[in-house]
Design a protein around this motif. Structure first.
Motif: not given
Length: 308
Positions: A20-24, A230-238, A253-255
């Motif tokens: 969804q956008s840049s988020a898994v 995941d939001t805190a560590t990759n909020p905008y896909g970068d 999600t990596a775990c």
């Protein structure tokens, strides 16, 4: 704009990841064994400092169900003395190891109810964005939670929830983050509430008893925890992720599928068991709550870190 790739990622067992956008978006939380991981920092903004978490309950949630979610959010940045270890706050503390800026301190913001399902009981991603826009955006993450009888595009078929960002402010120049999680109690407990329900695919192990006595909401908490981290560590896909931006593996999600030490496909790992209820958990929160939280990638050890 959402991009939904077909099911993929055969790394020994099948795991479905949808973008969804840049988020898994996590799905089938029981299928992926731990792999050597390095989540690279792509130099984008992270959520650091003080943030509120707004909750919007869409559809019917009982007061008891809402309380489970509210207490979880309140537990994320609670003082160490407020809960016996292992605590929800110690789990969330791993996010402080990501990048510069220190800790991300979360507090409960507004709690909104839409019992009447003002946008109907069949929602698109644009509907979810409309719902998220109802809450204040400044220094906030808005969480939209949908009831078991609410249909959302892709729910169960390819995802249990997602996180994304929107634009707000007078000229639409300010960015804000939001996420959506569905209650899987009736639509897909085997896919989005494992290990509290019999898995739809993969090794068939007996389901565990949920710590709050609610398969749907306890499963929802696993997805909510995943997507908040995941939001805190990759909020905008970068921010932090592994792989291409169109299909990233993020902090939790990596775990996927790891909840305790010794986890392997079909087995969530060594967990604590409540002596009274017989329920399995690995984290304690406020109000005497117990939760099951997924492992999170630790930037120091470069391994998936479970609470126990």
């Amino acid at each position: 704009m959402a991009f939904s790739p077909p099911p993929l990622l055969l790394l020994a067992l099948l795991s479905l990841l949808v973008l969804q956008s840049s988020a898994v978006i996590p799905r089938m939380l029981f299928l992926v064994p731990q792999q050597p991981l390095v989540l690279r920092y792509h130099k984008g903004a992270l959520l650091k400092g003080n943030y509120t978490v707004n909750l919007l309950f869409y559809g019917r949630f009982t007061p008891a169900q809402r309380a489970i979610v509210v207490d979880f959010v309140r537990s994320l940045s609670a003082p160490a003395r407020s809960s016996r270890p292992p605590s929800v706050a110690s789990w969330w503390g791993t996010t402080a190891l990501y990048g510069p800026g220190g800790a991300t301190r979360l507090s409960l913001g507004r709690v909104l109810l839409d019992d009447s399902c003002s946008l109907g009981r069949s929602l698109t991603d644009s509907d979810l964005l409309k719902l998220a826009s109802r809450a204040p955006h400044r220094a906030a993450v808005t969480v939209v939670l949908t009831a078991p009888d609410v249909l959302v595009d892709g729910f169960c078929m390819s995802r249990c929830g997602f996180h994304d960002s929107g634009r707000g402010g007078k000229h639409g120049k300010s960015r804000y983050t939001y996420l959506w999680v569905g209650n899987p109690a009736t639509q897909c407990p085997g896919e989005c509430a494992w290990p509290f329900a019999q898995p739809t695919y993969g090794p068939q192990t007996p389901p565990l008893l949920p710590p709050n006595g609610d398969v749907g909401v306890d499963g929802l908490i696993i997805s909510l925890a995943t997507l908040l981290a995941d939001t805190a560590t990759n909020p905008y896909g970068d921010g932090y992720f592994q792989g291409p931006p169109t299909l990233p593996l993020e902090a939790v999600t990596a775990c996927t599928g790891i909840f305790g030490n010794g986890a392997f496909p079909g087995y969530p790992g060594n967990l604590l068991v409540d002596p009274t209820s017989g329920a399995s958990y690995n984290a304690r929160g406020l109000a005497g709550r117990e939760y099951l939280l997924p492992a999170m990638w630790d930037p120091k050890t470069k391994q998936c870190r479970a609470l126990i």
